[in-house]
Design a protein around this motif. Structure first.
Motif: not given
Length: 261
Positions: A58-59, A211-212, A61-65, A72, A140, A69
């Motif tokens: 999940a983290m 991710p959520y 997949l959120s690396e762009e944040m 989510p 993914q 990250a």
């Protein structure tokens, strides 16, 4: 639906079915020490699966944040806990070795209440398998087919004692026939492939929220571990066996996920 996905959905149910089949080979309930070891083992598997198969992807997949990250994963985790807490308060169910039902008061028979208790904590496991395979089908790269199958195998391993823990007491305490106790034990796990299949069918809508949803499943699984499995494994005598079982289950699931993922 390809063969790998179909296998991934059915493997956890096979674990429950094999465990329930113990009613044909064992005369009495599992000994307390063995039951605590198995409960601890199931706890370890679920905690490791929550971390390696759900929260870490999940983290990733959120690396762009960037530094956010974790957000989510944090939100999904909180909602997963809250969802299972609500279900625990609403759905009438009865835990093993307990005479006090939980949830909304009703007149359901003990057998049905026991089944609902197991079904309640199978919900997040089915969701976890479904969300992970939905991630595979969406392409993914952070979630591989091997890693998704590792999660299914890990859940199946912890479902084996779960099936036995349901079917054997029904046979010995309720004087139920072996075939009926087996069927009830097996059916306690049917919610997992059904929930997973529904999640996959909705994968087109799931992908943006992956991710959520991964962390939501992790939160729901961790709720079950903290609220039910660990307390039952630690109560009374032989609590060290539950602790050892947890360590073995955690290590096994960690190895499966890293080696196959």
């Amino acid at each position: 639906m390809n063969a790998n996905v179909l296998a991934g959905l059915l493997i956890p149910l096979i674990g429950t079915t094999l465990g329930a089949a113990c009613v044909f080979f064992l005369k009495n309930e599992l000994k307390p020490g063995l039951q605590k070891s198995l409960l601890g083992f199931a706890s370890g598997v679920m905690v490791a699966a929550s971390v390696w198969s759900l929260l870490i992807p999940a983290m990733e997949l959120s690396e762009e944040m960037g530094k956010l990250a974790f957000l989510p994963a944090l939100v999904g985790l909180a909602f997963g806990f809250a969802f299972l807490l609500l279900m625990d308060m609403l759905i009438p169910h009865l835990h093993l070795d307990s005479d006090q039902a939980e949830g909304i008061s009703c007149g359901l028979p003990k057998t049905m209440m026991l089944m609902l208790a197991v079904t309640l904590h199978n919900i997040p496991e089915g969701m976890a398998v479904g969300v992970v395979f939905a991630g595979v089908l969406s392409g993914q790269t952070q979630i591989t087919t091997a890693g998704a199958l590792a999660l299914s195998i890990g859940i199946a391993i912890q479902n084996f004692p779960e099936g036995a823990v349901i079917s054997l007491p029904l046979r010995s305490s309720d004087n139920m026939s072996r075939p009926k106790a087996f069927v009830i034990g097996m059916l306690s796990g049917i919610v997992e492939p059904i929930g997973a299949a529904i999640t996959i069918l909705l994968s087109g809508f799931v992908t943006p929220l992956l991710p959520y949803l991964l962390s939501f499943a992790a939160g729901a699984m961790l709720y079950v571990v903290v609220e039910e499995l660990i307390p039952e494994a630690s109560a009374g005598e032989h609590s060290n066996l539950g602790t050892i079982g947890f360590a073995v289950g955690f290590a096994l699931m960690m190895v499966l996920d890293v080696a196959l993922g």
